[in-house]
Scaffold this motif. Sequence first.
Motif, PDB file in Angstrom:
ATOM      1  N   THR A  22       0.886  -1.011   0.059  1.00 23.47           N
ATOM      2  CA  THR A  22       0.084  -0.007   0.082  1.00 23.47           C
ATOM      3  C   THR A  22       0.868   1.295   0.196  1.00 23.47           C
ATOM      4  N   ALA A  23       0.682   2.112  -0.901  1.00 24.30           N
ATOM      5  CA  ALA A  23       1.303   3.368  -1.013  1.00 24.30           C
ATOM      6  C   ALA A  23       0.494   4.510  -0.372  1.00 24.30           C
ATOM      7  N   ALA A  24       1.207   4.917   0.692  1.00 26.99           N
ATOM      8  CA  ALA A  24       0.516   5.999   1.584  1.00 26.99           C
ATOM      9  C   ALA A  24       0.925   7.234   0.872  1.00 26.99           C
ATOM     10  N   LEU A  25       2.334   7.544   0.618  1.00 24.40           N
ATOM     11  CA  LEU A  25       2.756   8.789  -0.120  1.00 24.40           C
ATOM     12  C   LEU A  25       3.286   8.460  -1.482  1.00 24.40           C
ATOM     13  N   VAL A  38      -0.345  25.978   7.267  1.00 21.06           N
ATOM     14  CA  VAL A  38      -0.820  25.392   6.221  1.00 21.06           C
ATOM     15  C   VAL A  38      -1.971  24.233   6.757  1.00 21.06           C
ATOM     16  N   LEU A  39      -3.182  24.216   6.129  1.00 19.05           N
ATOM     17  CA  LEU A  39      -4.059  23.205   6.453  1.00 19.05           C
ATOM     18  C   LEU A  39      -4.193  21.968   5.303  1.00 19.05           C
ATOM     19  N   ILE A  40      -4.250  20.668   5.991  1.00 19.99           N
ATOM     20  CA  ILE A  40      -3.970  19.734   4.935  1.00 19.99           C
ATOM     21  C   ILE A  40      -5.545  19.121   5.280  1.00 19.99           C
ATOM     22  N   ILE A  41      -6.243  19.044   4.050  1.00 18.95           N
ATOM     23  CA  ILE A  41      -7.453  18.317   4.139  1.00 18.95           C
ATOM     24  C   ILE A  41      -7.475  17.099   3.124  1.00 18.95           C
ATOM     25  N   GLY A  42      -8.516  16.182   3.153  1.00 19.12           N
ATOM     26  CA  GLY A  42      -8.594  15.111   2.263  1.00 19.12           C
ATOM     27  C   GLY A  42      -9.280  14.053   2.907  1.00 19.12           C
ATOM     28  N   PRO A  43      -9.595  12.795   1.908  1.00 18.44           N
ATOM     29  CA  PRO A  43     -10.436  12.021   2.403  1.00 18.44           C
ATOM     30  C   PRO A  43      -9.501  10.736   3.521  1.00 18.44           C
ATOM     31  N   SER A  44     -10.160  10.400   4.245  1.00 18.61           N
ATOM     32  CA  SER A  44      -9.287   9.073   5.060  1.00 18.61           C
ATOM     33  C   SER A  44      -8.565   8.178   4.067  1.00 18.61           C
ATOM     34  N   SER A  46      -5.704   9.233   2.435  1.00 14.64           N
ATOM     35  CA  SER A  46      -4.998  10.093   1.500  1.00 14.64           C
ATOM     36  C   SER A  46      -3.764  10.206   1.709  1.00 14.64           C
ATOM     37  N   GLY A  47      -3.145   9.932   2.948  1.00 11.54           N
ATOM     38  CA  GLY A  47      -1.941  10.248   3.231  1.00 11.54           C
ATOM     39  C   GLY A  47      -1.438  11.534   4.054  1.00 11.54           C
ATOM     40  N   LYS A  48      -2.840  12.115   4.469  1.00 14.41           N
ATOM     41  CA  LYS A  48      -2.483  13.380   5.469  1.00 14.41           C
ATOM     42  C   LYS A  48      -1.755  13.216   6.638  1.00 14.41           C
ATOM     43  N   SER A  49      -2.157  12.317   7.455  1.00 14.60           N
ATOM     44  CA  SER A  49      -1.553  12.212   8.506  1.00 14.60           C
ATOM     45  C   SER A  49       0.027  11.541   8.813  1.00 14.60           C
ATOM     46  N   THR A  50       0.095  10.460   7.521  1.00 17.07           N
ATOM     47  CA  THR A  50       1.334  10.180   7.258  1.00 17.07           C
ATOM     48  C   THR A  50       2.367  11.186   6.961  1.00 17.07           C
ATOM     49  N   LEU A  51       1.845  12.023   6.148  1.00 23.02           N
ATOM     50  CA  LEU A  51       3.063  13.322   5.783  1.00 23.02           C
ATOM     51  C   LEU A  51       3.307  13.804   6.859  1.00 23.02           C
ATOM     52  N   LEU A  52       2.406  14.447   7.724  1.00 17.69           N
ATOM     53  CA  LEU A  52       2.459  15.043   9.039  1.00 17.69           C
ATOM     54  C   LEU A  52       3.586  14.381   9.938  1.00 17.69           C
ATOM     55  N   ARG A  53       3.459  13.143   9.977  1.00 15.07           N
ATOM     56  CA  ARG A  53       4.325  12.242  10.942  1.00 15.07           C
ATOM     57  C   ARG A  53       5.722  12.121  10.328  1.00 15.07           C
ATOM     58  N   CYS A  54       6.005  12.368   8.822  1.00 17.44           N
ATOM     59  CA  CYS A  54       7.232  12.374   8.230  1.00 17.44           C
ATOM     60  C   CYS A  54       7.934  13.496   8.560  1.00 17.44           C
ATOM     61  N   ALA A 213      -4.142  26.055   1.916  1.00 17.99           N
ATOM     62  CA  ALA A 213      -5.068  24.947   2.157  1.00 17.99           C
ATOM     63  C   ALA A 213      -4.621  23.943   0.914  1.00 17.99           C
ATOM     64  N   VAL A 214      -4.185  22.791   1.487  1.00 13.30           N
ATOM     65  CA  VAL A 214      -3.823  21.590   0.668  1.00 13.30           C
ATOM     66  C   VAL A 214      -4.673  20.373   0.537  1.00 13.30           C
ATOM     67  N   LEU A 215      -5.258  19.972  -0.655  1.00 12.16           N
ATOM     68  CA  LEU A 215      -6.083  18.758  -0.785  1.00 12.16           C
ATOM     69  C   LEU A 215      -5.201  17.531  -1.107  1.00 12.16           C
ATOM     70  N   MET A 216      -5.202  16.436  -0.172  1.00  9.28           N
ATOM     71  CA  MET A 216      -4.510  15.429  -0.873  1.00  9.28           C
ATOM     72  C   MET A 216      -5.300  14.157  -0.915  1.00  9.28           C
ATOM     73  N   ASP A 217      -5.036  13.313  -1.995  1.00  8.90           N
ATOM     74  CA  ASP A 217      -5.954  12.250  -2.107  1.00  8.90           C
ATOM     75  C   ASP A 217      -5.051  11.100  -2.934  1.00  8.90           C
ATOM     76  N   GLU A 218      -5.149   9.786  -2.174  1.00  8.81           N
ATOM     77  CA  GLU A 218      -4.221   8.726  -2.773  1.00  8.81           C
ATOM     78  C   GLU A 218      -2.613   9.091  -2.874  1.00  8.81           C
ATOM     79  N   GLY A 219      -2.268   9.617  -1.748  1.00 10.58           N
ATOM     80  CA  GLY A 219      -0.888  10.006  -1.444  1.00 10.58           C
ATOM     81  C   GLY A 219      -0.329  10.983  -2.112  1.00 10.58           C
TER      82      GLY A 219
END
Length: 247
Positions: A22-25, A38-44, A46-54, A213-219
């Motif tokens: 599974t590709a998270a990013l 910077v606000l990051i939004i996106g569906p469950s 999408s990689g938002k929290s993974t990016l933050l934790r990196c 604001a940044v929209l993420m989806d599918e990494g």
Amino acid sequence: MTTPSPTPIIQIENLHKHYGETAALNGVSLNVYPGEVVLIIGPSGSGKSTLLRCINRLETFQAGSVCVDDIPLTTAENINAIRTEVGMVFQSFNLFPHLTVLENVTIAQKVVRKRSPEEAEEIGRALLAKVGIPEKENDYPGQLSGGQQQRVAIARALAMNPKIMLFDEPTSALDPEMIQEVLDVMLQLAKEGMTMVVVSHEMGFARAAADRAVLMDEGLIVEEAVPDVLFSNPTQDRTKAFLSKIL
């Protein structure tokens, strides 16, 4: 909110993160400037929290680079240096249940920052006043509401004098009436010029405090813009579809 300086304080280049198959990013690049929110939004998923934790290497990544305050996250020494400069507030409050509120806010100050108990307590009390709960210093986390616990978590992170604050869905575990008290603290931090990266779907906060604001989806980053522009006039179909469900 401030005008961005030309040098980013966070530089993320072509970041890839996989969990097994599974590709998270999928090659994310993002710059964040000092004083920017910077606000990051996106569906469950999408990689938002993974990016933050990196950003503070709570997650390892397979390819790409992260550089914070001109320090690349490559060696253990560098990662530890960055973690002392980056505060993080999680969805779950992660407070020590056996310690009082004041002890929760002072323990890392004494261990990591090597402050005396007196100095740590003085700073802790000032920050509990800042987040609006000075009277709770002798209470234990279990005696507090969710909103109060999250404000303690913010005070604890601020006690380390971070240059950057990361917020991973800080209000998603809260009852609706407690959300605003946490957002008010975050809004004040934004006004004071704290560099913040926030994963959240709180659109009121986004409009009031976010520079971008940044929209993420599918990494991937699908679209980014000033919040009012992204929310009212998105250019990508994926953004339009997502916003139609949350606005």
